[in-house]
Design an enzyme around this catalytic site. Structure first.
Site, mmCIF file in Angstrom:
data_model
loop_
_atom_site.group_PDB
_atom_site.id
_atom_site.type_symbol
_atom_site.label_atom_id
_atom_site.label_comp_id
_atom_site.label_asym_id
_atom_site.label_seq_id
_atom_site.Cartn_x
_atom_site.Cartn_y
_atom_site.Cartn_z
ATOM 1 N N LEU A 69 -0.311 21.449 -2.089
ATOM 2 C CA LEU A 69 0.919 20.702 -2.474
ATOM 3 C C LEU A 69 0.641 20.379 -3.954
ATOM 4 C CD1 LEU A 69 1.560 18.196 0.519
ATOM 5 C CD2 LEU A 69 2.552 20.433 0.173
ATOM 6 N N ARG A 70 1.544 20.414 -4.670
ATOM 7 C CA ARG A 70 1.364 20.280 -6.243
ATOM 8 C C ARG A 70 1.286 18.795 -6.807
ATOM 9 N NH1 ARG A 70 -1.633 24.634 -5.602
ATOM 10 N NH2 ARG A 70 -0.552 26.760 -5.875
ATOM 11 N N ASN A 100 -6.915 20.462 -4.615
ATOM 12 C CA ASN A 100 -6.809 21.136 -6.001
ATOM 13 C C ASN A 100 -5.779 20.991 -6.650
ATOM 14 O OD1 ASN A 100 -5.227 22.460 -4.082
ATOM 15 N ND2 ASN A 100 -5.313 24.553 -5.087
ATOM 16 N N HIS A 185 -14.343 28.073 1.379
ATOM 17 C CA HIS A 185 -13.383 29.082 1.194
ATOM 18 C C HIS A 185 -14.482 30.350 1.199
ATOM 19 C CE1 HIS A 185 -10.917 31.815 -1.036
ATOM 20 N NE2 HIS A 185 -11.479 31.750 -1.874
ATOM 21 N N HIS A 238 -9.533 30.104 6.647
ATOM 22 C CA HIS A 238 -8.726 31.453 6.639
ATOM 23 C C HIS A 238 -9.904 32.613 6.318
ATOM 24 C CE1 HIS A 238 -7.864 30.503 1.857
ATOM 25 N NE2 HIS A 238 -9.052 30.559 2.129
ATOM 26 N N ASP A 311 -1.853 28.025 5.291
ATOM 27 C CA ASP A 311 -2.346 28.284 3.878
ATOM 28 C C ASP A 311 -1.095 28.029 2.807
ATOM 29 O OD1 ASP A 311 -4.373 28.868 2.451
ATOM 30 O OD2 ASP A 311 -4.671 30.998 3.101
ATOM 31 N N GLY A 330 -1.215 33.728 -3.228
ATOM 32 C CA GLY A 330 -0.698 32.515 -2.320
ATOM 33 C C GLY A 330 0.655 33.167 -1.917
#
Lengths: 431, 319
Positions: A69-70, A100, A185, A238, A311, A330
């Site tokens: 989410l930004r 992030n 990751h 992932h 993701d 993405g």
């Protein structure tokens, strides 16, 4: 005053108990009060609100353990509120966001901010990972104990691998002090550097720098050795390669505390989706070849891969309308997580309970969250979906602020009709 | 007169570590320390070391240990020379041995050595004719600290056997922890180590200690709470993310101390970082804290050690 809701005529799905049969579920004050075939046989009192599920599946709400989410920082791409809105329409009742953001979530005040906003929004519960290292820089550990007390579910550097072996060792070791989870990751950055897609024939044909599947396998195998010496809890996000899945399979057989997830694009697509430089099919790790895609399905089948996470990665036009190598990776995935995963059921790869286990039960267990079960006392977080309803994914109709998904027009089967969080309907499909 | 090694209560030439000492040897040193502790202040100057020379050779800064040895030697009537070596400007190994040979030529009776590298004191001891006392080598051993800790405990609690001792903090890098673990185990105490996992070295289970990663578990029912100094230069996100977090989870305050025995004794080898590993109020609690007594016992213990070794050094060597 108690709030009671009775869900009737539902196909109850609870992988933890193996339950798969038609029945009813009573929610009271936000938690599941009773489950059974005939809760309403003696009639129900007037204060009970009845929801007729019309034969739809009723499963524990999905726990999406990997979303971006930004907010804070890039609210033009996604906010906590728009993300939650997209999530409820996908049957997701809890999601865990990566740290992030800008600034990155490496301080307990930011963890508390996400928790507070989540309660204010009152839709899908938004939980957050905290950065495993300060500023996601891969050098100094963050305050795991204090961050966990503030509500961080686990620790990860998000899109960046914790590359330095000593830092990873200390992270695992320090996290195990408090029995906390480190999420990796899986890409050795020196091997992935500059790469834009999976290494192989297509990358060579397109003239794009490739990322070898070994970049993933090497990182996972290295980390497994570090888990062995530290005794930490470790999760690979992932996974996309046969090599990494095999490494996890062997590590699990040795009894290590290792889990992993994958995302729908790693079993719904392969590298051919890149076609003629379609940046919507650019993801990290990259879409792999057909053998790897099959290995992902095999890993889900035998339980090596514990969970499926969306993701969800919102990217605006400016980030995707670029030459392939320059474009951001993405795919947005909150609303397509369930229908794409249901393909595995409809084509006979996974049973329905196996699928719900990967979408609801296991991710909640891995993050030690209360959902993922249909049992008295569990939160009444529910996903109700029509298993067979056919529809086409319409990217323009996605509720997420960004529309970057390579699935436009894809026919799928299975649609969420109602999402319930804490006994309260937060999404209902108009009939 | 042929006394024979069998009758010698401390048949060692050097004191390099606690590991390898027997229960009776440790008890002997503690008993002798007790004698000195009782008579120390105001007693007339003793003559055991008269005409003898003790050299304090410190390759690492120390005030309290060096002063303590100096005082101990002087109380026994010896001459003391303090040498503060600069490790940074010299090549290690070869120069250490050269230094040893030079000092050996001066025929001291006892060399008291501190060195930042584990094993350096032993290396030096192999090159000299006199007795050597390890005053701390790297992360290996600090035997006189463990002895003074044991003496403090024994004088306050009347015994060592059966006590639950929780050693808390940077176990990985601590010579004090290693010497204490060896000593307390040998004497029959139950030793626990308590720290974040990054500060606990591998294979601790082989040392007969119980490992705890939380203070609540580690301090439950403890008779002795021994705090170690957190070397803040090691912090910075590497072993521990911050002082704030360390103090919150592993710093000793009254809340964490509440699960220990009511009369649990608090110890610290010093120097303390107040507000890092120990709360100021706890450190200064005269009823609970034995920290000042530890310093006091240091002199008595070092007198006992000098006595045991100089006696050995002067014993006739069998042909």
């Amino acid at each position: 005053m108690s709030e009671r809701v009775l869900f009737t005529n539902a196909r109850l799905l609870d992988p933890a108990s193996g339950l798969d049969r038609t029945g009813e579920l009573l929610a009271e004050n936000g938690t599941i009060a009773a489950i059974g075939p005939n809760l309403a046989r003696d009639g129900v009192s007037e204060d009970v609100h009845i929801v007729d599920c019309a034969g739809c599946c009723l499963a524990p709400g999905l726990t999406d353990m990997r979303v971006q989410l930004r907010e804070p920082g890039d609210e033009h791409q996604e906010t906590l509120a728009t993300g939650a809105e997209a999530a409820v329409s996908g049957g997701i009742t809890t999601m865990a966001m990566l740290p992030n953001t800008a600034p990155p979530i490496d301080d307990h005040a930011l963890v508390e901010f996400v928790g507070r906003r989540s309660r204010e929004i009152g839709r899908t519960a938004i939980r957050t990972y905290a950065a495993a290292t300060k500023g996601l820089q891969g050098r100094e550990l963050t305050e795991y104990g204090l961050l966990a007390e503030a509500g961080a579910v686990a620790f990860t550097d998000g899109l960046r691998a914790i590359a330095d072996a000593l830092v990873m060792r200390r992270a695992l070791s320090y996290a195990s002090t408090f029995d906390l989870l480190i999420v990796q990751h899986p890409e050795e950055p020196s091997l992935g550097a500059g790469g834009a897609m999976n290494a192989g024939e297509i990358a060579t044909r397109l003239g794009l720098a490739g990322i070898t599947p070994a970049a993933e396998t090497i990182m996972v195998e290295r980390d497994i050795r570090l888990v062995e010496i530290t005794g930490g809890r470790y999760h690979v996000a992932h996974v996309s390669t046969a090599g990494a899945i095999d490494a996890v399979r062997r590590a699990k057989a040795r009894g290590l505390q290792i889990t992993c997830d994958t995302a729908p694009h790693y079993f719904a697509l392969n590298e051919t989706a890149v076609g003629e430089y379609r940046t919507f099919a650019k993801v990290s790790p990259p879409l792999r070849d057909e053998d790897d895609r099959r290995a992902v399905i095999a890993g889900l089948k035998d339980g090596t891969i514990d969970a499926i996470a969306s993701d969800h990665t919102p990217q605006d036009q400016e980030s995707k309308r670029l030459p392939f190598a320059s474009a951001e990776p993405g795919i947005v995935g909150l609303e397509t997580l369930l229908p794409l995963s249901l393909e595995l059921y409809h084509n006979g790869n996974l049973s329905l309970l196996q699928l719900v286990r990967a979408l609801s039960q296991r991710p909640a267990e891995i993050l030690r969250l209360p959902g993922g079960h249909l049992k008295p006392g569990a939160p009444a977080d529910l996903a109700i979906f029509d298993l067979d309803r056919p529809w086409r994914i319409d990217v323009a109709a996605l509720r997420s602020k960004c529309k970057n998904a390579p699935y436009d027009g894809r026919p799928v089967q299975g649609k969420v009709t109602r999402t319930v969080v804490g006994g309260r309907t937060v999404f209902g499909l108009e009939a | 007169m042929d006394s024979g090694a069998a009758n010698d209560p401390f048949p060692h030439r050097h004191l390099l570590g606690i590991e390898g000492l027997s229960r009776s040897e440790i008890a002997y040193l503690l008993d002798r320390s007790d004698v000195y502790a009782d008579q120390a202040r105001g007693a007339e100057r003793l003559t055991l070391l008269r005409g003898g020379t003790v050299i304090n050779l410190f390759f690492e800064n120390s005030t309290r240990t060096r002063t303590s040895f100096e005082l101990a030697a002087k109380r026994l009537g010896g001459d003391v020379i303090n040498m503060q070596a600069q490790t940074s400007s010299i090549k290690k190994g070869e120069t250490l041995i050269d230094t040893a040979m030079t000092l050996n030529a001066m025929r001291p009776d006892v060399l008291v050595v501190r060195h930042p590298e584990s094993g350096a004191v032993q290396l030096l001891s192999e090159k000299v004719d006199c007795a050597v006392i390890n005053a701390g080598d790297g992360s290996h051993e600090h035997p006189t600290q463990a002895l003074l800790d044991a003496l403090t405990i024994r004088r306050r609690k009347g015994r060592l056997e059966g006590l639950i001792v929780a050693i808390c903090g940077d176990i990985s890098h601590s010579r004090v922890a290693r010497s204490n673990i060896h000593l307390l185990n040998t004497m029959g105490a139950h030793v626990r180590v308590v720290a974040p996992r990054t500060l606990i070295p591998p294979a601790m289970d082989r040392f007969g200690v119980e490992v705890f990663y939380d203070m609540r578990g580690g301090l439950a029912g403890a008779d002795i709470v021994m705090m170690l100094r957190l070397q803040t230069e090691r912090m910075h996100g590497s072993f521990v993310p911050s002082i704030r977090e360390y103090f919150h989870f592993f710093g000793l305050d009254y809340a964490k101390l509440a699960v220990a025995k009511d009369d649990a004794l608090i110890m610290h080898p010093g120097p303390m970082n107040r507000g890092v590993e120990i709360d100021t109020e706890v450190a200064d609690d005269i009823d609970r804290s034995a920290i000042r007594q530890q310093v006091e016992m240091g002199v008595a213990v070092r007198m006992a050690c000098l006595e045991a070794l100089s006696r050995e050094a002067r014993a006739p060597v069998a042909p």
